[in-house]
Design an enzyme around this catalytic site. Structure first.
Site, PDB file in Angstrom:
ATOM      1  N   CYS A 100       0.865  -1.188   0.000  1.00  0.00           N
ATOM      2  CA  CYS A 100       0.000   0.000   0.000  1.00  0.00           C
ATOM      3  C   CYS A 100       0.901   1.237   0.000  1.00  0.00           C
ATOM      4  O   CYS A 100       1.709   1.409   0.903  1.00  0.00           O
ATOM      5  CB  CYS A 100      -0.887  -0.007   1.244  1.00  0.00           C
ATOM      6  SG  CYS A 100      -1.758   1.542   1.506  1.00  0.00           S
ATOM      7  N   CYS A 104      -3.547   7.424  -1.752  1.00  0.00           N
ATOM      8  CA  CYS A 104      -4.835   7.472  -2.455  1.00  0.00           C
ATOM      9  C   CYS A 104      -5.939   8.110  -1.610  1.00  0.00           C
ATOM     10  O   CYS A 104      -6.827   8.779  -2.129  1.00  0.00           O
ATOM     11  CB  CYS A 104      -5.292   6.068  -2.815  1.00  0.00           C
ATOM     12  SG  CYS A 104      -4.043   5.092  -3.624  1.00  0.00           S
ATOM     13  N   THR A 191      -4.338   5.258   7.172  1.00  0.00           N
ATOM     14  CA  THR A 191      -3.298   4.779   6.271  1.00  0.00           C
ATOM     15  C   THR A 191      -2.281   5.880   5.973  1.00  0.00           C
ATOM     16  O   THR A 191      -2.636   6.946   5.483  1.00  0.00           O
ATOM     17  CB  THR A 191      -3.946   4.284   4.958  1.00  0.00           C
ATOM     18  OG1 THR A 191      -4.849   3.232   5.288  1.00  0.00           O
ATOM     19  CG2 THR A 191      -2.918   3.786   3.977  1.00  0.00           C
ATOM     20  N   GLU A 257      -0.385   1.893   9.160  1.00  0.00           N
ATOM     21  CA  GLU A 257      -1.711   2.203   9.710  1.00  0.00           C
ATOM     22  C   GLU A 257      -1.539   2.822  11.099  1.00  0.00           C
ATOM     23  O   GLU A 257      -0.751   2.317  11.894  1.00  0.00           O
ATOM     24  CB  GLU A 257      -2.574   0.945   9.805  1.00  0.00           C
ATOM     25  CG  GLU A 257      -2.727   0.168   8.493  1.00  0.00           C
ATOM     26  CD  GLU A 257      -3.357   0.964   7.376  1.00  0.00           C
ATOM     27  OE1 GLU A 257      -4.087   1.934   7.665  1.00  0.00           O
ATOM     28  OE2 GLU A 257      -3.111   0.630   6.207  1.00  0.00           O
ATOM     29  N   HIS A 292     -12.969   5.692  -3.183  1.00  0.00           N
ATOM     30  CA  HIS A 292     -11.992   4.784  -2.578  1.00  0.00           C
ATOM     31  C   HIS A 292     -12.242   3.337  -3.031  1.00  0.00           C
ATOM     32  O   HIS A 292     -11.304   2.552  -3.161  1.00  0.00           O
ATOM     33  CB  HIS A 292     -12.043   4.911  -1.058  1.00  0.00           C
ATOM     34  CG  HIS A 292     -10.708   4.692  -0.420  1.00  0.00           C
ATOM     35  ND1 HIS A 292      -9.548   5.265  -0.897  1.00  0.00           N
ATOM     36  CD2 HIS A 292     -10.323   3.926   0.639  1.00  0.00           C
ATOM     37  CE1 HIS A 292      -8.527   4.864  -0.162  1.00  0.00           C
ATOM     38  NE2 HIS A 292      -8.966   4.037   0.768  1.00  0.00           N
ATOM     39  N   TYR A 296      -9.426   0.722  -5.233  1.00  0.00           N
ATOM     40  CA  TYR A 296      -8.999  -0.658  -5.006  1.00  0.00           C
ATOM     41  C   TYR A 296      -8.973  -1.473  -6.294  1.00  0.00           C
ATOM     42  O   TYR A 296      -8.322  -2.529  -6.340  1.00  0.00           O
ATOM     43  CB  TYR A 296      -9.910  -1.324  -3.961  1.00  0.00           C
ATOM     44  CG  TYR A 296      -9.659  -0.840  -2.551  1.00  0.00           C
ATOM     45  CD1 TYR A 296      -8.731   0.158  -2.280  1.00  0.00           C
ATOM     46  CD2 TYR A 296     -10.348  -1.377  -1.478  1.00  0.00           C
ATOM     47  CE1 TYR A 296      -8.501   0.593  -0.996  1.00  0.00           C
ATOM     48  CE2 TYR A 296     -10.116  -0.939  -0.183  1.00  0.00           C
ATOM     49  CZ  TYR A 296      -9.201   0.053   0.050  1.00  0.00           C
ATOM     50  OH  TYR A 296      -8.956   0.485   1.328  1.00  0.00           O
ATOM     51  N   CYS A 299      -5.046  -0.299  -7.013  1.00  0.00           N
ATOM     52  CA  CYS A 299      -3.925  -0.611  -6.107  1.00  0.00           C
ATOM     53  C   CYS A 299      -3.839  -2.102  -5.788  1.00  0.00           C
ATOM     54  O   CYS A 299      -2.759  -2.693  -5.820  1.00  0.00           O
ATOM     55  CB  CYS A 299      -4.018   0.221  -4.837  1.00  0.00           C
ATOM     56  SG  CYS A 299      -5.427  -0.153  -3.776  1.00  0.00           S
ATOM     57  N   GLU A 447      -7.173  -4.933   4.365  1.00  0.00           N
ATOM     58  CA  GLU A 447      -7.678  -3.680   3.796  1.00  0.00           C
ATOM     59  C   GLU A 447      -8.665  -3.966   2.661  1.00  0.00           C
ATOM     60  O   GLU A 447      -9.623  -3.228   2.462  1.00  0.00           O
ATOM     61  CB  GLU A 447      -6.513  -2.825   3.288  1.00  0.00           C
ATOM     62  CG  GLU A 447      -6.931  -1.400   2.986  1.00  0.00           C
ATOM     63  CD  GLU A 447      -5.750  -0.529   2.595  1.00  0.00           C
ATOM     64  OE1 GLU A 447      -4.902  -1.006   1.815  1.00  0.00           O
ATOM     65  OE2 GLU A 447      -5.665   0.594   3.071  1.00  0.00           O
TER      66      GLU A 447
HETATM   67  C1  LIG Z   1      -5.841  -1.661   6.451  1.00  0.00           C
HETATM   68  C2  LIG Z   1      -6.928  -0.648   6.623  1.00  0.00           C
HETATM   69  C3  LIG Z   1      -6.729   0.645   6.167  1.00  0.00           C
HETATM   70  C4  LIG Z   1      -7.711   1.616   6.361  1.00  0.00           C
HETATM   71  N1  LIG Z   1      -7.459   2.910   5.976  1.00  0.00           N
HETATM   72  C5  LIG Z   1      -8.335   3.884   6.322  1.00  0.00           C
HETATM   73  C6  LIG Z   1      -8.024   5.265   6.092  1.00  0.00           C
HETATM   74  O1  LIG Z   1      -6.960   5.604   5.569  1.00  0.00           O
HETATM   75  N2  LIG Z   1      -8.918   6.205   6.476  1.00  0.00           N
HETATM   76  C7  LIG Z   1     -10.089   5.870   7.080  1.00  0.00           C
HETATM   77  O2  LIG Z   1     -10.852   6.768   7.422  1.00  0.00           O
HETATM   78  N3  LIG Z   1     -10.405   4.583   7.335  1.00  0.00           N
HETATM   79  C8  LIG Z   1      -9.563   3.588   6.974  1.00  0.00           C
HETATM   80  N4  LIG Z   1      -9.877   2.270   7.224  1.00  0.00           N
HETATM   81  C9  LIG Z   1     -11.091   1.985   7.975  1.00  0.00           C
HETATM   82  C10 LIG Z   1     -12.186   1.214   7.256  1.00  0.00           C
HETATM   83  O3  LIG Z   1     -12.974   2.064   6.486  1.00  0.00           O
HETATM   84  C11 LIG Z   1     -12.980   0.499   8.362  1.00  0.00           C
HETATM   85  O4  LIG Z   1     -12.171  -0.536   8.884  1.00  0.00           O
HETATM   86  C12 LIG Z   1     -14.297  -0.051   7.876  1.00  0.00           C
HETATM   87  O5  LIG Z   1     -15.196   0.981   7.567  1.00  0.00           O
HETATM   88  C13 LIG Z   1     -14.921  -0.966   8.928  1.00  0.00           C
HETATM   89  O6  LIG Z   1     -15.060  -0.284  10.144  1.00  0.00           O
HETATM   90  P1  LIG Z   1     -14.512  -0.951  11.481  1.00  0.00           P
HETATM   91  O7  LIG Z   1     -13.121  -1.372  11.247  1.00  0.00           O
HETATM   92  O8  LIG Z   1     -14.797  -0.020  12.583  1.00  0.00           O
HETATM   93  O9  LIG Z   1     -15.340  -2.274  11.625  1.00  0.00           O
HETATM   94  P2  LIG Z   1     -16.769  -2.441  12.263  1.00  0.00           P
HETATM   95  O10 LIG Z   1     -17.614  -1.245  11.936  1.00  0.00           O
HETATM   96  O11 LIG Z   1     -16.664  -2.827  13.675  1.00  0.00           O
HETATM   97  O12 LIG Z   1     -17.344  -3.668  11.420  1.00  0.00           O
HETATM   98  C14 LIG Z   1     -17.190  -5.028  11.822  1.00  0.00           C
HETATM   99  C15 LIG Z   1     -18.406  -5.802  11.337  1.00  0.00           C
HETATM  100  O13 LIG Z   1     -19.573  -5.325  12.002  1.00  0.00           O
HETATM  101  C16 LIG Z   1     -20.559  -4.942  11.056  1.00  0.00           C
HETATM  102  N5  LIG Z   1     -21.246  -3.753  11.585  1.00  0.00           N
HETATM  103  C17 LIG Z   1     -20.685  -2.585  11.992  1.00  0.00           C
HETATM  104  N6  LIG Z   1     -21.627  -1.723  12.421  1.00  0.00           N
HETATM  105  C18 LIG Z   1     -22.793  -2.348  12.258  1.00  0.00           C
HETATM  106  C19 LIG Z   1     -24.165  -1.978  12.531  1.00  0.00           C
HETATM  107  N7  LIG Z   1     -24.470  -0.793  13.050  1.00  0.00           N
HETATM  108  N8  LIG Z   1     -25.124  -2.876  12.234  1.00  0.00           N
HETATM  109  C20 LIG Z   1     -24.819  -4.092  11.724  1.00  0.00           C
HETATM  110  N9  LIG Z   1     -23.559  -4.490  11.456  1.00  0.00           N
HETATM  111  C21 LIG Z   1     -22.575  -3.644  11.730  1.00  0.00           C
HETATM  112  C22 LIG Z   1     -19.796  -4.636   9.764  1.00  0.00           C
HETATM  113  O14 LIG Z   1     -20.610  -4.812   8.600  1.00  0.00           O
HETATM  114  C23 LIG Z   1     -18.674  -5.664   9.850  1.00  0.00           C
HETATM  115  O15 LIG Z   1     -19.091  -6.892   9.322  1.00  0.00           O
HETATM  116  C24 LIG Z   1      -8.927   1.268   6.995  1.00  0.00           C
HETATM  117  C25 LIG Z   1      -9.135  -0.045   7.416  1.00  0.00           C
HETATM  118  C26 LIG Z   1      -8.153  -0.996   7.246  1.00  0.00           C
HETATM  119  C27 LIG Z   1      -8.409  -2.398   7.751  1.00  0.00           C
END
Ligand SMILES: Cc1cc2nc3c(=O)[nH]c(=O)nc-3n(C[C@H](O)[C@H](O)[C@H](O)COP(=O)(O)OP(=O)(O)OC[C@H]3O[C@@H](n4cnc5c(N)ncnc54)[C@H](O)[C@@H]3O)c2cc1C
Length: 485
Positions: A100, A104, A191, A257, A292, A296, A299, A447
């Site tokens: 990564c 982006c 990121t 991260e 975004h 993907y 990238c 990711e």
């Molecule tokens: C390697 C990596 C890079 C990233 N880079 C960035 C970045 O640069 N900038 C940025 O802003 N973000 C970034 N992200 C964040 C990414 O957008 C989030 O990880 C993603 O939106 C999921 O949110 P969470 O990790 O809080 O998981 P959660 O929201 O906890 O999700 C876990 C599970 O629970 C479910 N879930 C969550 N809420 C609910 C609900 N209310 N009802 C029912 N089901 C639910 C989801 O569908 C999922 O299956 C990155 C993530 C990763 C892993």
């Protein structure tokens, strides 16, 4: 400033002196930290390619804001062809770094804020767009890297932001004065944030009328007092510090991260681009996510290319490259990878002009692209594990390879096909290990699942965009059925 070179960029990051914590220690010079350095080099590649005689056409564009040549990573897309070139550039970066390259997310955030602020101003008489255009022109002139920060910690996912036991789990405005606002909270999974000059913060979700304090979008220099960074661990990350490809796989490049905490940070008015306008939070989130999800399709494909290349090479080193089932597995990997690319290109080619003038991807196809990204890299990684053999989980260390007692045994028993250097074979195996099970799998697999939102977020968007009633109407028309509305 003109376009920076990679080394000028690395020097500029050194000067930031961020307040960071890495593996339990305060790190004053993050740019020189052995865990951070490979990720910094990956971002530097995005700067160097803008000077490369073969790639500069792909990596640069003319800015509509300044009229000057800018790095495409800070460009506001001016056509569907620009959107296509963005995806091609991302694939190229994945090919060059095998990881990564982090730049982006800011590009995607900027394009979303540019168009959303325009439509907000038009509807509500605010002046966010002019501010953002002036801000972004400075970013382009300085050739800065910007992190796009959307994801809040979110606490209990079953509760709205205002219902949380601790309201700070959603970043919010806690005070305001004539010159600006004070914000408190955190953003997770950021990121490349330690490699960024600026952070562009957006709300994490669509907000409702009583949730104004959370509907905030703004930008800050990353070295603003009150911003505290906590580095994220990755599988096998300390191997990066060993600087040996026979242990780490990819020692040159890597991802990054970070968790960032906002300890009551002041944001001046000229850096605020949304402040309480809950009705535009959904548009901003949806547009950022769509750009975004398009990203993907470039990238991850670029990283997929090098993983496929490594598998073809190890098959050759193992003497099985002409075997039919290996060739078929490589063909399947290519098919899956190119399908992702096709999705990235398709949502770009069907892009359209926003009222602000920049171009937006096709929402349905961008979400289809990302939903495939939540699956195909996992299948590609499964096939890579099959082709590579068990050694990617059992290889001795480079220290044992260099040891006068164990080294000769390793050279003798880990030899592959005739003429293959055993150390080269080990390096290729480690490279595959890095992407399917080591530090590189954060970008290639985790990711792919969660970045730009988990699979359910794409499924919701696909069901909204798919025009199911239109499809029912088509059947009714063919069969001459009326009613059933
Ligand atoms: C390697 C990596 C890079 C990233 N880079 C960035 C970045 O640069 N900038 C940025 O802003 N973000 C970034 N992200 C964040 C990414 O957008 C989030 O990880 C993603 O939106 C999921 O949110 P969470 O990790 O809080 O998981 P959660 O929201 O906890 O999700 C876990 C599970 O629970 C479910 N879930 C969550 N809420 C609910 C609900 N209310 N009802 C029912 N089901 C639910 C989801 O569908 C999922 O299956 C990155 C993530 C990763 C892993």
């Amino acid at each position: 400033m003109a376009l920076m070179t990679g080394s000028q960029y690395m020097d500029s990051i050194k000067g930031l002196k961020l307040t960071a914590h890495i593996l339990g220690e305060k790190a004053d010079n993050t740019a020189n930290h052995p865990l951070v350095r490979p990720s910094l080099r990956a971002v530097a590649a995005t700067y160097d390619q803008a000077h490369d005689s073969n790639d500069c056409g792909l990596f640069t564009a003319i800015s509509p804001l300044t009229g000057k040549t800018v790095n495409r990573f800070s460009h506001l897309h001016q056509s569907a062809a620009d959107l296509v070139r963005k995806v091609e550039m991302q694939r190229r970066c994945g090919n060059l770094t095998g990881c990564c390259f982090q730049r982006c997310v800011g590009m995607d955030a900027a394009n979303a804020v540019f168009s959303t602020s325009f439509e907000c101003d038009k509807a509500l008489g605010t002046n966010f767009h002019e501010r953002f255009a002036a801000y972004w022109a400075k970013i382009q002139e300085n050739d800065f890297t910007v992190d796009g920060a959307m994801t809040d910690p979110k606490g209990d996912r079953g509760k709205r932001p205002g219902q949380q036991d601790d309201p700070d789990v959603y970043l919010r405005v806690v005070d305001r004065g004539p010159d600006g606002i004070v914000v408190r909270g955190a953003k997770l999974h950021q990121t490349g944030l330690l490699n960024s000059h600026e952070v562009l913060v957006m709300p994490t979700m669509t907000l409702r009328p009583d949730e104004e304090q959370f509907a905030v979008c703004f930008a800050l220099p990353t070295n603003t007092p009150g911003l505290r960074y906590i580095y994220g661990r990755q599988a096998s990350d300390t191997r990066k510090a060993e600087q040996n490809p026979a242990d780490a796989g990819n020692t040159q490049f890597g991802g990054q991260e970070v968790m960032v905490v906002f300890e009551d940070v002041f944001v001046p008015n000229e850096r605020i681009f949304l402040d309480g306008q809950t009705q535009f939070s959904g548009m901003l989130v949806e547009r950022f996510a769509a750009y975004h999800r398009q990203s993907y399709g470039g990238c991850k494909v670029g990283v997929g290319d090098v993983l496929i290349g490594a598998c073809a090479l190890i098959a050759r080193m193992n003497g099985v490259d002409h075997t039919w089932h290996i060739r078929d597995k490589l063909t399947e990997m290519i098919h899956l990878n190119e399908t992702l690319f096709a999705c990235g290109i398709a949502c770009s080619a069907r892009g359209h002009k926003t009222p602000a003038g920049n171009y937006m991807v096709d929402l349905l196809l961008a979400n289809v692209c990302k939903l495939n990204v939540t699956r195909f890299p996992y299948e590609i990684a499964r096939l890579a594990t099959d082709i590579a053999g068990g050694l990617i989980g059992t290889l001795p260390s480079s220290a044992d390879f260099d040891d006068p007692i164990t080294g000769p045994y390793i050279k003798k028993y880990l030899a592959g096909a005739a003429g293959v250097d055993t150390l080269d074979r080990i390096k290729v195996l480690r490279f595959i290990e890095n992407l399917v099970a080591g530090a590189g799998c954060v970008a290639y697999l985790i990711e792919s699942m969660h970045g730009a939102g988990p699979p359910m977020a794409q499924r919701i968007m696909i069901s909204r965009q798919a025009n199911l009633e239109g499809k029912i109407g088509q059947v009714k028309s063919i069969l001459g059925i009326s009613g059933q509305d």
